[in-house]
Structure formats: structure tokens, C-alpha cells
Design a protein around this motif. Structure first.
Motif, PDB file in Angstrom:
ATOM      1  N   GLU A   9      53.891  48.285  55.162  1.00 21.19           N
ATOM      2  CA  GLU A   9      53.694  46.915  54.659  1.00 21.19           C
ATOM      3  C   GLU A   9      55.035  46.331  54.203  1.00 21.19           C
ATOM      4  OE1 GLU A   9      51.058  45.037  54.729  1.00 21.19           O
ATOM      5  OE2 GLU A   9      49.310  46.359  54.891  1.00 21.19           O
ATOM      6  N   LEU A  10      55.867  47.155  53.586  1.00 22.02           N
ATOM      7  CA  LEU A  10      57.197  46.691  53.164  1.00 22.02           C
ATOM      8  C   LEU A  10      58.025  46.293  54.378  1.00 22.02           C
ATOM      9  CD1 LEU A  10      57.950  49.349  50.401  1.00 22.02           C
ATOM     10  CD2 LEU A  10      57.836  46.865  50.027  1.00 22.02           C
ATOM     11  N   ARG A  11      57.991  47.117  55.429  1.00 20.39           N
ATOM     12  CA  ARG A  11      58.736  46.802  56.659  1.00 20.39           C
ATOM     13  C   ARG A  11      58.227  45.492  57.247  1.00 20.39           C
ATOM     14  NH1 ARG A  11      62.571  49.844  54.883  1.00 20.39           N
ATOM     15  NH2 ARG A  11      62.571  52.044  55.497  1.00 20.39           N
ATOM     16  N   GLY A  12      56.916  45.324  57.212  1.00 22.53           N
ATOM     17  CA  GLY A  12      56.318  44.112  57.761  1.00 22.53           C
ATOM     18  C   GLY A  12      56.721  42.857  56.998  1.00 22.53           C
ATOM     19  N   ARG A  13      57.150  43.024  55.743  1.00 23.27           N
ATOM     20  CA  ARG A  13      57.593  41.879  54.954  1.00 23.27           C
ATOM     21  C   ARG A  13      59.115  41.777  54.936  1.00 23.27           C
ATOM     22  NH1 ARG A  13      53.037  39.934  53.359  1.00 23.27           N
ATOM     23  NH2 ARG A  13      53.594  38.307  51.881  1.00 23.27           N
ATOM     24  N   HIS A  62      39.461  43.593  45.702  1.00 25.43           N
ATOM     25  CA  HIS A  62      40.893  43.838  45.860  1.00 25.43           C
ATOM     26  C   HIS A  62      41.602  42.541  46.245  1.00 25.43           C
ATOM     27  CE1 HIS A  62      39.488  47.868  45.728  1.00 25.43           C
ATOM     28  NE2 HIS A  62      39.263  48.044  47.015  1.00 25.43           N
ATOM     29  N   PRO A  63      42.758  42.273  45.641  1.00 29.12           N
ATOM     30  CA  PRO A  63      43.519  41.080  46.032  1.00 29.12           C
ATOM     31  C   PRO A  63      44.132  41.253  47.420  1.00 29.12           C
ATOM     32  CG  PRO A  63      44.779  42.400  44.477  1.00 29.12           C
ATOM     33  CD  PRO A  63      43.435  43.073  44.624  1.00 29.12           C
ATOM     34  N   ASP A  64      44.716  40.197  47.916  1.00 26.57           N
ATOM     35  CA  ASP A  64      45.409  40.208  49.190  1.00 26.57           C
ATOM     36  C   ASP A  64      46.585  41.198  49.135  1.00 26.57           C
ATOM     37  OD1 ASP A  64      46.348  39.048  51.707  1.00 26.57           O
ATOM     38  OD2 ASP A  64      47.963  38.266  50.448  1.00 26.57           O
ATOM     39  N   THR A  65      46.690  42.069  50.139  1.00 27.92           N
ATOM     40  CA  THR A  65      47.747  43.097  50.134  1.00 27.92           C
ATOM     41  C   THR A  65      49.144  42.467  50.064  1.00 27.92           C
ATOM     42  OG1 THR A  65      46.302  44.405  51.559  1.00 27.92           O
ATOM     43  CG2 THR A  65      48.555  45.187  51.314  1.00 27.92           C
ATOM     44  N   GLY A  66      49.329  41.370  50.810  1.00 30.13           N
ATOM     45  CA  GLY A  66      50.641  40.724  50.861  1.00 30.13           C
ATOM     46  C   GLY A  66      51.132  40.280  49.494  1.00 30.13           C
ATOM     47  N   SER A  67      50.236  39.775  48.666  1.00 27.28           N
ATOM     48  CA  SER A  67      50.669  39.296  47.344  1.00 27.28           C
ATOM     49  C   SER A  67      51.075  40.472  46.461  1.00 27.28           C
ATOM     50  CB  SER A  67      49.581  38.443  46.687  1.00 27.28           C
ATOM     51  OG  SER A  67      48.451  39.244  46.406  1.00 27.28           O
ATOM     52  N   GLU A  68      50.430  41.625  46.626  1.00 26.41           N
ATOM     53  CA  GLU A  68      50.831  42.810  45.865  1.00 26.41           C
ATOM     54  C   GLU A  68      52.211  43.300  46.316  1.00 26.41           C
ATOM     55  OE1 GLU A  68      48.345  41.976  43.767  1.00 26.41           O
ATOM     56  OE2 GLU A  68      48.397  44.088  43.193  1.00 26.41           O
ATOM     57  N   MET A  69      52.445  43.270  47.630  1.00 29.23           N
ATOM     58  CA  MET A  69      53.755  43.686  48.139  1.00 29.23           C
ATOM     59  C   MET A  69      54.844  42.735  47.659  1.00 29.23           C
ATOM     60  SD  MET A  69      52.680  46.307  49.567  1.00 29.23           S
ATOM     61  CE  MET A  69      54.262  46.943  50.063  1.00 29.23           C
ATOM     62  N   ASP A  70      54.530  41.449  47.595  1.00 27.59           N
ATOM     63  CA  ASP A  70      55.519  40.477  47.109  1.00 27.59           C
ATOM     64  C   ASP A  70      55.891  40.755  45.654  1.00 27.59           C
ATOM     65  OD1 ASP A  70      55.604  39.250  49.533  1.00 27.59           O
ATOM     66  OD2 ASP A  70      54.264  37.592  49.001  1.00 27.59           O
ATOM     67  N   ARG A  71      54.918  41.166  44.840  1.00 24.32           N
ATOM     68  CA  ARG A  71      55.234  41.497  43.439  1.00 24.32           C
ATOM     69  C   ARG A  71      56.157  42.702  43.372  1.00 24.32           C
ATOM     70  NH1 ARG A  71      51.755  42.848  39.639  1.00 24.32           N
ATOM     71  NH2 ARG A  71      50.187  43.751  41.004  1.00 24.32           N
ATOM     72  N   LEU A  72      55.925  43.655  44.261  1.00 23.37           N
ATOM     73  CA  LEU A  72      56.782  44.843  44.305  1.00 23.37           C
ATOM     74  C   LEU A  72      58.218  44.464  44.689  1.00 23.37           C
ATOM     75  CD1 LEU A  72      57.541  47.843  44.603  1.00 23.37           C
ATOM     76  CD2 LEU A  72      56.182  47.944  46.683  1.00 23.37           C
ATOM     77  N   LEU A  73      58.354  43.646  45.723  1.00 32.08           N
ATOM     78  CA  LEU A  73      59.694  43.248  46.174  1.00 32.08           C
ATOM     79  C   LEU A  73      60.393  42.377  45.138  1.00 32.08           C
ATOM     80  CD1 LEU A  73      58.924  42.711  49.960  1.00 32.08           C
ATOM     81  CD2 LEU A  73      60.455  44.436  48.969  1.00 32.08           C
TER      82      LEU A  73
END
Ligand SMILES: [Zn+2]
Ligand SMILES: [Zn+2]
Length: 330
Positions: free
Chosen positions: A181-185, A143-154
Motif C-alpha cells: 500500500e505504501l508503494r502504491g502511494r 473500517h475506514p478507507d485504507t488510503g486515508s490510514e496510509m496517508d496518516r502514516l506517511l
């Protein structure tokens, strides 16, 4: 070794305690690792689980007879000492630690090693027999880093202000984790949620998981949801419900999104590889860390992990438990 613990297709039986772990059929005495439907069923005589899991089961099946076991508490049952420790999978998820006759067995239920703002992290406990899941038990699953997936979503949200991003996420665990995770970013806009996940989100909030402003998507005009994130169960992504959304970009958060074909089957435009299960490295690192004499593997795809154990001088066997897979859960 440990003849007092018996794997059956319908669950793991702990003979001296006369209790079943995650039984798939109603039993008099059930020890339940977490609230997902392939582990927690209704209809048991009495359930021992964390208070979060009992609350989730009550929400799904109605209130039943249960004993809340807090993390770290010891329960004695027919000469077996039983402890629940965090599994890092979803709110309330636990590994069940069993000590009897000088032997220790750890039954993980489902688990992951990555940080999850909605639950306590997995705690490794050295043992003789380690019963591990292997949902993603192939070296191809990393699995990739969660943060990078959230960044793609945003990024998709911000470059398409006239559309909405519809994220398919399992209603227990994944949905709340994605929101946190979204709140955290730094995403603090209201997030719209499908009616089917309102009660589970409220339950998370009762247990202290702060998800910021959530709004029910029910009855909201399409134009109000433009430029917003909407979360729904995976099953609602392509059904009539989603047609009333403003030109949605369809995303899905699941470890299975690593498999392109699965994303295509579900018409997912924006696959997000976010999993609540251990990937290959997490599985093998965890087995190294708890250093068991023997590993028992559940949830399918056991071949590669069996082989890996063999080459690392760890005895291993695959357990044929029935009904242990929910493809949306990932
Ligand atoms: Zn699960
Ligand atoms: Zn499972």
C-alpha cells in the motif's frame, strides 16, 4: 439440512469425504483455508490447500505431505466436489466450496472485501450454508478507507525526519500489505523489516508480490533508519529490540486499533485501522450477496450477526470452534 457436514469444537468435519476443514488438532486429511496459525496447524497426515498456503505451512512447520489445489480446480472426495476460490484475506487464502447431495456449503475461513494488492479479491459464491467468520461482527466496527490510514502514516513520517515510524504488523499478510500500500502511494524509499518477517516477505516475493526495496533492520545503526519506516511483528513494538531504533513513532496496523483502549495498552501512538477481516458492513453485505438459507458464524462476537440474520429471515447459529482468535492478527 446438510447433515453431511458437522461442526465440532476442533474443526468442521465433512463426513462423506472423511476430511476436516481447518482442524485445530492433527488429522489424517485436512482441508486448509489459509496459512494463519489458527487455521493451519502442523502435524496433519495430508493437507489440501493452495500452493501458496502449502508453502507458508512448509515455512512454519516444515515440509509435509500435501496436494496443491489451484483456485477453480475441482477435487472429488467421497462424493463431495470441492473447489477453492479466493477469500481476499492473505496470499493464498481460499474459501472452500463443497457440493454434495444437491447442497452447497461455503466455508470462508477468514475474509475481507476491500482491495488488497497482495492477494486476489474475495469471490462471492451463492450457497445453501454459508460459514462466515465474524472477527469484527459488531456494528461499531466499520473500517475506514485504507488510503486515508496510509496517508496518516506517511504524514507522520514526513513531519518527523529525525525519527522513524515503527509499524507493528502481523508477519503473515498485514506486513506485506502495508508495504505494498505504501508503494502504491508513491513511497519508494527502502523499508526496514524485523528479522522475524524476512522469510515470509521473501516467500511473498517468490509468488510475485513486488514490495520494492526491503532492508533487514538487524544490525543497522540507528542513524541510518532516521526518516524511514520500520515494520515489525506487534510483539516487538515494546520489547528490547525496538529500543535501538531512532526515537520511533510507534504505529500499529490492525482492525483492533478501532478500540482506543487496545491502542493505549500497547503504547501505540499512531493507531492505523487496517484490517484483513471483513467489518460489519462487509459481513452483512456478503451474507446478502451469497443469500444462504443458513449462516454459521465463527470467531466470536456472533450475537449481533445472529440477530441481524434473524431479522433478515436467515437461519443462523454460532459455532464454538476452539482457538479461533489471534488478537494480533486483526
Ligand atoms: Zn486469518
Ligand atoms: Zn482466523
Amino acid at each position: 439440512m446438510a447433515h453431511w457436514i458437522e461442526p465440532h469444537p476442533t474443526g468442521i468435519y465433512v463426513r462423506p469425504a472423511d476430511a476436516w476443514i481447518d482442524p485445530s488438532q492433527p488429522q489424517e486429511r485436512a482441508l486448509v483455508t489459509h496459512g494463519h496459525a489458527d487455521h493451519a496447524r502442523g502435524g496433519h497426515g495430508h493437507v489440501w490447500a493452495t500452493r501458496e498456503t502449502l508453502a507458508i505451512m512448509a515455512l512454519r512447520y516444515g515440509t509435509a505431505s500435501g496436494t496443491a489445489v489451484d483456485y477453480g480446480d475441482e477435487v472429488r472426495m467421497g462424493g463431495v466436489t470441492i473447489r477453492y476460490v479466493p477469500a481476499g484475506h492473505v496470499l493464498g487464502s481460499a474459501q472452500i466450496i463443497l457440493d454434495h447431495a444437491g447442497e452447497r456449503v461455503v466455508v470462508t475461513g477468514d475474509y475481507k472485501r476491500r482491495p488488497d494488492p497482495t492477494c486476489l479479491p474475495f469471490q462471492p459464491v451463492p450457497c445453501d450454508i454459508f460459514v462466515t467468520e465474524a472477527t469484527f461482527g459488531l456494528p461499531v466496527f466499520r473500517h475506514p478507507d485504507t488510503g486515508s490510514e496510509m496517508d496518516r502514516l506517511l504524514a507522520a513520517l514526513h513531519t518527523n525526519p529525525d525519527r522513524c515510524v515503527l509499524v507493528g504488523a502481523y508477519a503473515l499478510g498485514k506486513a506485506q500489505r502495508v508495504i505494498c500500500e505504501l508503494r502504491g502511494r508513491g513511497h519508494h524509499d527502502p523499508i526496514y523489516i524485523h528479522g522475524a518477517m524476512e522469510r515470509m516477505c521473501a516467500l511473498y516475493e517468490q509468488f510475485g508480490v513486488d514490495m520494492g526495496e526491503l532492508r533487514s533492520a538487524t544490525g543497522v545503526p540507528a542513524k541510518d533508519m532516521r526518516g524511514h519506516i520500520v515494520i515489525s511483528p506487534p510483539s516487538a513494538l515494546n520489547d528490547r529490540w525496538s529500543r535501538r531504533l531512532p526515537d520511533p513513532i510507534t504505529a500499529m496496523a490492525s482492525g483492533w486499533m478501532r478500540v482506543r483502549q487496545r491502542a493505549r495498552q500497547k503504547n501505540v501512538e499512531l493507531p492505523l485501522v487496517i484490517s484483513d477481516h471483513a467489518d460489519w458492513d462487509e459481513l452483512t453485505d456478503t451474507i446478502r450477496e451469497v443469500a444462504p438459507n443458513e449462516t454459521w458464524i465463527t470467531h466470536g462476537r456472533e450475537e449481533a450477526l445472529l440477530h441481524w440474520c434473524m431479522t433478515h429471515q436467515i437461519r443462523a447459529r454460532a459455532l464454538a470452534l476452539v482457538g479461533r482468535e489471534d488478537e494480533d492478527e486483526g
